[in-house]
Structures are given as structure tokens and as C-alpha cells.
Design a protein around this motif. Sequence first.
Motif, PDB file in Angstrom:
ATOM      1  N   GLU A 160      27.196 -41.222 -17.290  1.00 36.97           N
ATOM      2  CA  GLU A 160      25.755 -41.384 -17.580  1.00 36.97           C
ATOM      3  C   GLU A 160      25.227 -42.586 -16.800  1.00 36.97           C
ATOM      4  OE1 GLU A 160      23.826 -39.935 -20.398  1.00 36.97           O
ATOM      5  OE2 GLU A 160      25.411 -38.622 -21.189  1.00 36.97           O
ATOM      6  N   PRO A 161      25.025 -42.404 -15.493  1.00 37.33           N
ATOM      7  CA  PRO A 161      24.632 -43.550 -14.660  1.00 37.33           C
ATOM      8  C   PRO A 161      23.262 -44.112 -15.029  1.00 37.33           C
ATOM      9  CG  PRO A 161      24.566 -41.502 -13.394  1.00 37.33           C
ATOM     10  CD  PRO A 161      25.187 -41.172 -14.705  1.00 37.33           C
ATOM     11  N   THR A 162      23.109 -45.406 -14.791  1.00 39.24           N
ATOM     12  CA  THR A 162      21.807 -46.050 -14.979  1.00 39.24           C
ATOM     13  C   THR A 162      21.165 -46.367 -13.632  1.00 39.24           C
ATOM     14  OG1 THR A 162      22.929 -48.175 -15.094  1.00 39.24           O
ATOM     15  CG2 THR A 162      22.461 -47.077 -17.187  1.00 39.24           C
ATOM     16  N   GLY A 163      21.745 -45.856 -12.576  1.00 42.59           N
ATOM     17  CA  GLY A 163      21.202 -46.094 -11.240  1.00 42.59           C
ATOM     18  C   GLY A 163      21.975 -45.288 -10.224  1.00 42.59           C
ATOM     19  N   GLY A 164      21.926 -45.738  -8.985  1.00 43.23           N
ATOM     20  CA  GLY A 164      22.686 -45.082  -7.930  1.00 43.23           C
ATOM     21  C   GLY A 164      22.158 -43.704  -7.601  1.00 43.23           C
ATOM     22  N   MET A 165      23.062 -42.824  -7.215  1.00 44.72           N
ATOM     23  CA  MET A 165      22.661 -41.507  -6.709  1.00 44.72           C
ATOM     24  C   MET A 165      23.543 -40.379  -7.205  1.00 44.72           C
ATOM     25  SD  MET A 165      21.773 -42.328  -2.755  1.00 44.72           S
ATOM     26  CE  MET A 165      20.271 -43.249  -2.408  1.00 44.72           C
ATOM     27  N   PHE A 166      24.545 -40.695  -8.051  1.00 45.40           N
ATOM     28  CA  PHE A 166      25.561 -39.688  -8.338  1.00 45.40           C
ATOM     29  C   PHE A 166      25.925 -39.594  -9.820  1.00 45.40           C
ATOM     30  CE2 PHE A 166      26.408 -41.614  -4.148  1.00 45.40           C
ATOM     31  CZ  PHE A 166      26.123 -40.515  -3.353  1.00 45.40           C
ATOM     32  N   VAL A 167      26.239 -38.369 -10.232  1.00 51.55           N
ATOM     33  CA  VAL A 167      26.878 -38.119 -11.527  1.00 51.55           C
ATOM     34  C   VAL A 167      28.239 -37.495 -11.234  1.00 51.55           C
ATOM     35  CG1 VAL A 167      26.755 -36.873 -13.723  1.00 51.55           C
ATOM     36  CG2 VAL A 167      24.648 -37.711 -12.639  1.00 51.55           C
ATOM     37  N   TRP A 168      29.251 -37.926 -11.975  1.00 45.29           N
ATOM     38  CA  TRP A 168      30.612 -37.396 -11.816  1.00 45.29           C
ATOM     39  C   TRP A 168      30.899 -36.493 -13.014  1.00 45.29           C
ATOM     40  CZ3 TRP A 168      34.285 -37.606  -8.093  1.00 45.29           C
ATOM     41  CH2 TRP A 168      35.639 -37.425  -8.418  1.00 45.29           C
ATOM     42  N   VAL A 169      31.361 -35.299 -12.731  1.00 43.20           N
ATOM     43  CA  VAL A 169      31.630 -34.337 -13.789  1.00 43.20           C
ATOM     44  C   VAL A 169      33.123 -34.018 -13.811  1.00 43.20           C
ATOM     45  CG1 VAL A 169      31.142 -32.027 -14.695  1.00 43.20           C
ATOM     46  CG2 VAL A 169      29.342 -33.316 -13.498  1.00 43.20           C
ATOM     47  N   ALA A 170      33.726 -34.120 -14.996  1.00 46.36           N
ATOM     48  CA  ALA A 170      35.120 -33.699 -15.164  1.00 46.36           C
ATOM     49  C   ALA A 170      35.119 -32.385 -15.933  1.00 46.36           C
ATOM     50  CB  ALA A 170      35.913 -34.759 -15.920  1.00 46.36           C
ATOM     51  N   LEU A 171      35.653 -31.335 -15.295  1.00 41.79           N
ATOM     52  CA  LEU A 171      35.813 -30.041 -15.967  1.00 41.79           C
ATOM     53  C   LEU A 171      37.201 -30.017 -16.606  1.00 41.79           C
ATOM     54  CD1 LEU A 171      34.131 -27.827 -13.222  1.00 41.79           C
ATOM     55  CD2 LEU A 171      33.160 -28.629 -15.383  1.00 41.79           C
ATOM     56  N   PRO A 172      37.500 -29.036 -17.387  1.00 42.38           N
ATOM     57  CA  PRO A 172      38.834 -29.003 -18.000  1.00 42.38           C
ATOM     58  C   PRO A 172      39.926 -29.024 -16.927  1.00 42.38           C
ATOM     59  CG  PRO A 172      37.409 -27.377 -19.031  1.00 42.38           C
ATOM     60  CD  PRO A 172      36.656 -27.928 -17.867  1.00 42.38           C
ATOM     61  N   PRO A 173      41.023 -29.743 -17.179  1.00 36.66           N
ATOM     62  CA  PRO A 173      42.123 -29.771 -16.212  1.00 36.66           C
ATOM     63  C   PRO A 173      42.541 -28.345 -15.892  1.00 36.66           C
ATOM     64  CG  PRO A 173      42.526 -31.331 -17.976  1.00 36.66           C
ATOM     65  CD  PRO A 173      41.317 -30.547 -18.370  1.00 36.66           C
ATOM     66  N   GLY A 174      42.861 -28.100 -14.657  1.00 40.13           N
ATOM     67  CA  GLY A 174      43.227 -26.742 -14.254  1.00 40.13           C
ATOM     68  C   GLY A 174      42.130 -26.071 -13.442  1.00 40.13           C
ATOM     69  N   VAL A 175      40.884 -26.496 -13.651  1.00 45.02           N
ATOM     70  CA  VAL A 175      39.822 -25.958 -12.796  1.00 45.02           C
ATOM     71  C   VAL A 175      39.976 -26.570 -11.405  1.00 45.02           C
ATOM     72  CG1 VAL A 175      37.337 -25.776 -12.404  1.00 45.02           C
ATOM     73  CG2 VAL A 175      38.238 -25.722 -14.748  1.00 45.02           C
ATOM     74  N   ASP A 176      39.972 -25.745 -10.384  1.00 41.29           N
ATOM     75  CA  ASP A 176      40.071 -26.232  -9.007  1.00 41.29           C
ATOM     76  C   ASP A 176      38.670 -26.215  -8.412  1.00 41.29           C
ATOM     77  OD1 ASP A 176      40.342 -26.595  -6.311  1.00 41.29           O
ATOM     78  OD2 ASP A 176      41.709 -24.899  -5.990  1.00 41.29           O
ATOM     79  N   THR A 177      38.084 -27.404  -8.253  1.00 40.35           N
ATOM     80  CA  THR A 177      36.675 -27.447  -7.841  1.00 40.35           C
ATOM     81  C   THR A 177      36.473 -27.114  -6.367  1.00 40.35           C
ATOM     82  OG1 THR A 177      36.832 -29.857  -7.612  1.00 40.35           O
ATOM     83  CG2 THR A 177      35.902 -28.989  -9.677  1.00 40.35           C
ATOM     84  N   VAL A 178      37.548 -27.129  -5.565  1.00 36.79           N
ATOM     85  CA  VAL A 178      37.404 -26.646  -4.186  1.00 36.79           C
ATOM     86  C   VAL A 178      37.152 -25.135  -4.213  1.00 36.79           C
ATOM     87  CG1 VAL A 178      38.567 -26.330  -1.957  1.00 36.79           C
ATOM     88  CG2 VAL A 178      38.783 -28.500  -3.183  1.00 36.79           C
TER      89      VAL A 178
END
Lengths: 406, 406
Positions: free
Chosen positions: B327-345
Motif C-alpha cells: 500500500e504505497p504512499t508515493g512512488g510509482m509502483f504496487v507489488w502484488v504477491a499471488l499464491p505461491p505456485g503462480v508463475d507470473t511470466v
Amino acid sequence: MLLTDDAPIREQRPYHLAQWAEQAERSVLRQMIDVVSRPDILSFAGGLPALELFPQEAYAEAMARVLHDDARALQYGPPYKPLKEQIVALMAQRGVSCTLQQVFITTGAQQALDVLTRLLLNPDGEVLLEEVVYTGMQQALAPHGPRILPVSTDLQEGMDVDVVERWLTTGARPAFIYAIPEAHNPLGVSLSAERRERLVGLAQRYGLPIIEDDPYGFLSDGETPPPLRALNEEWVFYVGSFSKILAPALRLGWIVAPEALAPQLTVAKEACDLESSALTQRAVAAFLQAGHLPGHLSRLREAYGRRRRAMLASLAQHFPAEARWTEPTGGMFVWVALPPGVDTVALLERTIAEEEVAFIPGHAFAIPGCQANHCLRLNFSNATVAQIEDGIARLGRVIGEWLIRD
Amino acid sequence: MLLTDDAPIREQRPYHLAQWAEQAERSVLRQMIDVVSRPDILSFAGGLPALELFPQEAYAEAMARVLHDDARALQYGPPYKPLKEQIVALMAQRGVSCTLQQVFITTGAQQALDVLTRLLLNPDGEVLLEEVVYTGMQQALAPHGPRILPVSTDLQEGMDVDVVERWLTTGARPAFIYAIPEAHNPLGVSLSAERRERLVGLAQRYGLPIIEDDPYGFLSDGETPPPLRALNEEWVFYVGSFSKILAPALRLGWIVAPEALAPQLTVAKEACDLESSALTQRAVAAFLQAGHLPGHLSRLREAYGRRRRAMLASLAQHFPAEARWTEPTGGMFVWVALPPGVDTVALLERTIAEEEVAFIPGHAFAIPGCQANHCLRLNFSNATVAQIEDGIARLGRVIGEWLIRD
């Protein structure tokens, strides 16, 4: 003392720096530029192009158009293809045939030297260098601490290719050789056509990369031999620059390199500064597109030619008979060898004190283990003909007295 | 395959490259930017600031004035003192007190990272890095091949300072630690005030240099803890940038470093590109001098804040319950963690094929030996609120189906 001696910079705090940085010396030349930029000094020291010849208005127009037309000029972006196309066309004027895929935009020629050094040189590597070398190349090499294989240079014909061959036939396999075939900095000499052919032949036979630094190629008078890259595209890594043909503050240069190395060159360049300014790339492309360069280059050749001839004539008139100097056909520098035994660092202190005239002592360019203490470099691009005639006469007077007194 | 795998680039010709270059991989992120910049793709992938918010007109005015007023803007020149003065004033807004002698102009923040790495890291050295690291830092490190000591990161409070302490108390003496305390890239998290204090305390106790990368510090909402450099001036090397607060194409950044290291920093910087563009330095100084920055920063904070809040609200609405994000308070990015095992590539291939929406897979930021295969980075600065709401809904749909199907 005008110059600090060779003692390494001592750290004031207990930082553990990389080994090369603990030993780092600021380039004598860069230090000197601070010293000799006093407004009361008539300076032949720097390597500055003539400020009054910058195409200031035409570049301002190009910049305004680009900033007005497209906000992408301020964004991150890939290398700007229209600029690469302009560079391909420029290279053709130098007799070099190359493709868009062989052109890499850099943040000035210095970054090109840095990137190529990183690409080609291992920590324990060797390089072939002339005994006096442009200080920027020496700075790019310093963090890598290579073993240096020295090559002598003839003041009429350039780099001694026999010495290069001797290194190679006796088993040396340097990472590269560095050359300024056209209007050498600091020597002013151009490599003869026959030596260019031989050097490229050796590169091909032994798999020796040549870094061909060509900042002055577009400024030479009349007929000059083709650059090394025109003779060989596999082993010659050509470095070009807009600093001397347009303006140094653009910080824009290029590499022409084998396409097979494009991925590695891209990685090495991105590690340095991600990319070169999209704004500058677009503004320079717009300037070139508007057709401003040919007329501008004619004006530069004419003005620098006049200054060069004035300096050579003044040297003949005012310097003692024992002095020797190169007879450049382009570039920005004349190299003067005084009788062995003259210390040009001490001489500089005297010429500044007595005549307020400055030059760069040869020592600034000598590689470790070699010496050029009796030599000096004179710049002719950044002084008027009147200043040149006056300044060389004053230098000649101090040198004449030095030879009598010391 | 959208992405090339981890195989090194094979050379096509028999060049003997430096060892690191033989192994070189192009940053996955830089490769991806080419792939996902197709105009039909709705991209949360890049790290681009919003093009429509560039202060194009005000910068064009500053540039025109500078080019008109003084030809020295196109010449070689020392670092431009009025710009350094403006940077000292900017730093004061970040709560940092520094002197002109501690400010070093660089050609973008990437050059600052490169220069500091060269200054501090020996070939056999070690560095402390978080498990996911801005790719530019990884690129700056690649030629040096350091041993990496990994540090985990908490998604609420930032870098795990206990782990840093454990490395130091068990005898590790890394060349430096790299940190983005404010609005981390790629994680979006800000280091808590308490952890900032502890990290700086460890740096002081163990003589550990911290490279504090602060590209987003001026963009944060409301009250944020001071940067590390405000807490310690001996061991914190602060890196600032105009890329995100003005425009990336300026390629202008700065280092605030101990004055004792000025000579070595100058040498290392000159080896890279001699100097940063005098023209850009003067134009940015003129822009700042004209008082344009405060209003511009307000507009950026307001616009980016709106986009950030829209993305966080859309994530809550459309992403599956198993997903977690920062939950950023600035910058340009949010990082999302999906359940382990999901291959985001693999997920990215699907979101592009099915919904024409792109992000960066976490893998692109993972340091060797660590993995973030189930994570992804979303950029919110370069899309409108409507695009964000639409795109996150579409991403959420594909992810939801993925979790059911796979």
C-alpha cells in the motif's frame, strides 16, 4: 607548484574504497584546466572548440521545435532511429559503409571508450597503447588496471606499426589497441595510409580489436586517408562524437561496431546511464535534418585551418631552432618537442608567471613507464589568429631564455 | 515465449570479451519494455512518468533562454554551481542539510549507481541487497560480479534490518548496502522510521556505506520519515534524480556524498563521460530558478496520488482474496504477491493474449538465488484512472480464472 605530484589522493576518513580508487589520481589535464582557466591567462592548454563558432541559433531552433512537437522528447525511449540514420549518412561521408544495427548512441565519446573498455578488457588484461595517450582513454582504463604494452609513434607518420607487429608476433594478445588515426590528440599527427592498411591487416590476422577514436575526422583539410573502419568492419570499433563538430555540451557520440556484439554493447551501455538523452538525440537529429551541418563544417574547417596555419607559422618564427613540432592537417593540437632535459612542467610555471601564457606539459599524456617531460601540447582551436601570433611569440621568448639560462 | 530465458548471449564471432560480458544478459525489464510497448497493449509494465504532466513549455522557455544568453551553455565546463545551489535547496526540502562540496552532478541516477559501485566495490567484493532489487542497480553490479548477501523485505515496513544486523555481527563486511527507503521500486513499500534509525545506526557502528536511492522522495503524500541521509552524513551516499520530478530525457541526477571522497568521485565520474551536459545543467537551473518546481510537484503528487488510490481500490475490488499487495504512499509502483505456485511470466503471456494488459513479472527483479515468480509489479504513474480501473479489472479476471483452472 601548479600541479599536484603523483602522490595518490589520501582518504580523510576510514572508507574502504575499491583498490583502484585508493590509488586514483585526477587526470593532470583535468586539474590543469582549472588552473589555466583564469581569465588573465592566454591559454593554449585546453581542448576546447571555439565557442564563437557554435551553431547556437540553429541548434536553439531545432531544440525549440522538438520540445514543441512531441512530449516523447522528454520521456525515456529507445535509441532514436532518425538520429541513427543520420549517423549512417555521416559515416558514408567518412568513406564508411555501415548499417543502423551497427550504430550505438553514447553519451559522448568518453562513454564509448568506457563501454568498449568494459566490453573487451578483463581485470588481468593487457592493452596496446601509444606512449602518449589521450587522457580520457587513460581515465577509462584506470579502474581496470591493465598491463600496458607501449607502442612508439613517429611524428610524421603516426603509430609505429612495426612495434605493434612485434608485440603480436612475440605472443602478446592484448584486449585491444587504441588509436586516433586522424589528427591525433595530443600529437596532431595523422597515421599514413600505408600504416593504416598494415595496422588493419594485423588486427585481422591476430584478431586484435582496434578502438578507432575519430573526434576530428570531419575537420581535416583536403584529402585524408580513409578511417580504419572503412578498411575493416570486423575488428575496428569506431568511436564518433558530436562534441567537436557541433558542441561538447550535447554529450552525444556513437560507436560503429559489429552487429554480433549489439546485445553486449547494449547491456554495457545501459549499466552506465540507461540511455542517452532522448531530447538531445531528437534535437541533434532535427539540426542535421535541417541541413545545417555541411555549411557549419566548412566554416569550422576554414576557421580552424586559419588558426592552425597561424600557429605553425608562429612556431617557425618564434621557437628556437632546437624545437621540433608536428604539422597537423586537422584536429586541434600541435605537439612540440623541446631539447631533452627541458622540464615542461617547470616551464609552464615560468610561462604563466612571466607571460601569462599556458599549454599542457607532455607529461600529462605519458603512460606509466614512459615520459614526455620535454614535450608540450598546444591547442589552436580556441584562440584567435592574433592571440596565437602573440602567445606563441611570448612562449618562444621564455623558451629561448630557458635554453640559454638552464 | 515472450521472454528469452536465462541463457547467456552467445557471441556470433570469435571475439574475446571480458568475462562478465560473455555471460551478459539484458535486463529482463529492459527487454520487456520493448515487448509491452506495442500500442494495442494497456501497460502497467514500464516505470514511465506521465508524459502529459511534463512541464514541457516551462522547460522549453528555460532552454531557449539559456541557449540565447550564453554560448558557454554549449561548451565543456565544470559542474554548474547555480545548479548545485538549487540541489542543496532541494535537499533541504527533504530534511537534508548538505554543502555545495558534497553535491556531485551525474548523468542521471543510473550513473550515480554506477559511479558509487566503481568507487566502493572491489572485484572480489560483497554487497548487501534485498531479495528483489531495482534492475538498474543489478546492471551496475553485473560487470563486477560481487558476492551478494541477501536481505529479506517486509511488505509493510521495508527492509528487514535484523537480517542486515545478522550479516554484520557474523563478520560480513560488504562494500555497501543498497536501499530505496521511500516508495521502493519494485515493492512500493517505505522503510519505517524506526527501521531507518536502526539501519543508519548499524552503518555507523560497522562502517557500512549505504547507497540511498531516492527517485521518488519528492512525490510522497503527507508526512514521511526523513531520508537516511538526514540521519547520517558519514555513511549514507544519497542518490537523487530529476527523471521523476522533471523528465527522464534530461538524464540528470546527483549524489550527496562525504566531501572527503570528492577527488575519487570526480575521477570515477570523469572516467564515465567526462562531465554531464552543461546545457542541461543550465536549463534545469533556469527552470528551478524561475520557481516552477513547487507547483509542478503539487500537480504530480495530486495526479499520481489519484492514480495510486484508483489502483489500490481496483485491486481490492477485482483481485482474488488470496492476493496480497503493498500500500504505497508515493512512488510509482504496487507489488502484488499471488499464491505461491503462480508463475507470473506465464501469466503475463496469458494477460497479453487474452486481455492485452501487461505488467512486469516479479522474476525480473529477483537477485540470483532468490525468487519472486509468484509476484508482479504494477505501475500506476503512466495510465489514466479510467485505464487503471479497466485494466486491473481485466487482470483480475485472468488471475481469477488462472487460480481456478491451474
